[in-house]
Enzyme design. Structure first.
Site, PDB file in Angstrom:
ATOM      1  N   LYS A 177      -6.443 -10.573  -7.649  1.00  0.00           N
ATOM      2  CA  LYS A 177      -7.576 -10.654  -6.735  1.00  0.00           C
ATOM      3  C   LYS A 177      -8.682  -9.690  -7.137  1.00  0.00           C
ATOM      4  CE  LYS A 177      -7.642 -10.221  -2.369  1.00  0.00           C
ATOM      5  NZ  LYS A 177      -7.384  -9.923  -0.967  1.00  0.00           N
TER       6      LYS A 177
ATOM      7  N   LYS B  39       0.811  -1.217   0.000  1.00  0.00           N
ATOM      8  CA  LYS B  39       0.000   0.000   0.000  1.00  0.00           C
ATOM      9  C   LYS B  39       0.843   1.265   0.000  1.00  0.00           C
ATOM     10  CE  LYS B  39      -4.353  -1.703   1.798  1.00  0.00           C
ATOM     11  NZ  LYS B  39      -5.362  -1.625   2.852  1.00  0.00           N
TER      12      LYS B  39
ATOM     13  N   LYS C  57     -11.689  -3.750  -4.890  1.00  0.00           N
ATOM     14  CA  LYS C  57     -12.485  -2.534  -5.050  1.00  0.00           C
ATOM     15  C   LYS C  57     -11.692  -1.434  -5.734  1.00  0.00           C
ATOM     16  CE  LYS C  57     -11.518  -1.738  -0.270  1.00  0.00           C
ATOM     17  NZ  LYS C  57     -12.140  -2.150   0.969  1.00  0.00           N
TER      18      LYS C  57
END
Ligand code: TRP
Length: 350
Positions: free
Chosen positions: A211, A118, A214
C-alpha cells in the site's frame, strides 16, 4: 427509532497526506457533502497512540493537525455547511470512550489486525492507547450517533468493532434505554462503512503489492499532497513498471500489480473506468502513458497543494475554523453524553 443519517469520518494528523489518503478517503468525504450532514474530524488523540518517533512531538502534531485541516478545505470540504474540527477539543470523545472501554471485551480488541501490525513483535511495549485505539474510534462515531462512515478498506474491521460496541451497549442497557424514552431500546445506531472511494487501494509507486504509505522509507513510493508539479512528474516517471506494453483490456492487468496501480490511479483521477483508460492507452508503451498520468496528477493535485500552502500560511485562520467546528460538534456531543450518562446511571448536574 429511525436514526437520522449522518456521516462521520476522521483522518490522523501524522504527517505526509498522500494520493492514497486523497483517493481512498478525502474525495469520498467531499462527495458525501451533497447528500448528508457530515462531520470530519482531525483525530489528534489517535495520533499520539504510537511512539513520539512516529508522530513527531508537540510542534509536529499541531502543524500536522493544521495541515490535514487545510487538505480537507483545499479538497472542497465546506466547513460552514458541515463540521470540521479536531478531536481533542471535544471532551466527549474521551468520556464516551471510557464507557465503551467497559462495554468492549479484551478478546475483541486482541483480534484487531491493525494493532497486531503496529505493535509488531514487542507487544509488551505498545501503549495502552494503541490497543484501545478502536474503542476511541467507536466513540468518535457514536458520539454523534453517525450512521455512515467513509473509510479506506483497512478500517473495515474497526467499523465492525464499532457496530459490536453499539449493539452490546444497546443490549446491556436496553431496559434503561427504554426507560429513558427510546421505546425500541436502540440508543446507538450500528454505523455502516462506506468503502467506495474512486480508488480504495492505492499502491506504492515502487512496489505494486504494498500500500502507498506515509511510513515507507522511500519518498518516491508516494505522491504527497504537498508535492510540487516537478516532484510529481518525476515520481511518476520513476514509478516501477514491467517491460510489457499496456494491455487493451482490464483482464490483462492481472498479475501486473504496478501496471494495475497506475491505470487505477489514472481512472480514479479522471473519473473514468480502468477499461475506458485502457481503450485509450492499451498497446502503448508506459512512457507515453506516464506522461499523460503525470500531467493528470499535476492538473488535479497542484491546485490543492497551492491552496493548502496558502491556508497553512495563516494558522490563525485554520484555528478559528477548528474552534468554530469544535463548538458545533460539542453541542451535538453534549446531548449524546447527557443521555449516555443517564442510561448508564451516572448522576449529573441538571
Ligand atoms: N482509524 C482511522 C484511520 O486511520 C482514523 C479514524 C479515527 C476514523 N476515528 C475515526 C475514521 C472515526 C472514521 C471514523 O484511517
Amino acid at each position: 427509532m429511525p436514526f437520522v443519517e449522518r456521516v462521520f469520518s476522521g483522518v490522523q494528523p501524522t504527517g505526509n497526506l498522500h494520493l492514497g489518503n486523497y483517493l481512498g478517503a478525502i474525495v469520498n468525504f467531499v462527495k458525501m457533502q451533497e447528500t448528508h450532514n457530515c462531520i470530519y474530524c482531525v483525530v489528534d488523540m489517535h495520533a499520539i497512540t504510537q511512539g513520539l518517533d512516529v508522530w513527531g512531538g508537540p510542534a509536529e502534531l499541531a502543524r500536522n493537525t493544521r495541515e490535514v485541516t487545510a487538505a480537507f478545505i483545499a479538497s472542497g470540504i465546506d466547513p460552514k455547511k458541515h463540521i470540521v474540527f479536531n478531536q481533542s477539543q471535544v471532551s466527549g470523545h474521551a468520556e464516551l470512550a471510557w464507557i465503551f472501554n467497559c462495554v468492549a471485551r479484551m478478546g475483541w480488541l486482541g483480534r484487531m489486525t491493525q494493532f497486531k501490525e503496529k505493535a509488531g513483535k514487542d507487544r509488551e511495549n505498545a501503549s495502552v492507547g494503541l490497543f484501545d485505539y478502536p474503542v476511541l474510534m467507536a466513540a468518535d462515531i457514536l458520539l454523534y450517533r453517525a450512521t455512515h462512515v467513509p473509510v479506506g478498506e483497512d478500517q473495515k474491521q474497526h467499523l465492525e468493532l464499532s457496530r459490536d460496541i453499539a449493539q452490546k451497549f444497546n443490549n446491556d442497557f436496553g431496559d434503561s434505554i427504554r426507560s429513558h424514552g427510546a421505546n425500541d431500546g436502540l440508543f446507538f445506531p450500528l454505523p455502516e462503512p462506506l468503502i467506495t472511494g474512486p480508488a480504495t487501494r492505492v499502491m506504492s509507486l515502487r512496489d505494486g503489492t504494498k500500500k502507498m504509505s506515509k511510513s515507507d522509507a522511500s519518498d518516491n513510493s508516494r505522491i504527497n499532497l504537498t508535492d510540487d508539479a516537478d516532484t510529481i512528474a518525476q515520481k511518476i516517471r520513476k514509478a516501477k513498471t514491467d517491460p510489457e506494453p499496456l494491455p487493451s483490456e482490464e483482464k490483462g492487468l492481472e498479475a501486473r500489480p504496478e501496471a494495475d496501480n497506475l491505470v487505477g490511479i489514472f481512472a480514479a483521477l479522471s473519473d473514468r473506468s480502468k477499461a475506458d483508460v485502457l481503450r485509450e492507452f492499451g498497446g502503448g508503451q508506459f512512457s507515453s502513458f506516464k506522461n499523460a498520468l503525470a500531467e493528470l496528477c499535476v492538473t488535479k493535485l497542484a491546485p490543492i497543494a497551492g491552496e493548502m500552502k496558502r491556508l497553512v500560511s495563516d494558522p490563525g485562520h485554520i484555528d478559528s475554523i477548528l474552534n468554530e467546528g469544535s463548538d458545533r460538534a460539542r453541542a451535538i456531543a453534549q446531548e449524546t453524553m447527557n443521555r449516555s450518562k443517564d442510561i448508564v446511571g451516572f448522576i449529573r448536574r441538571r
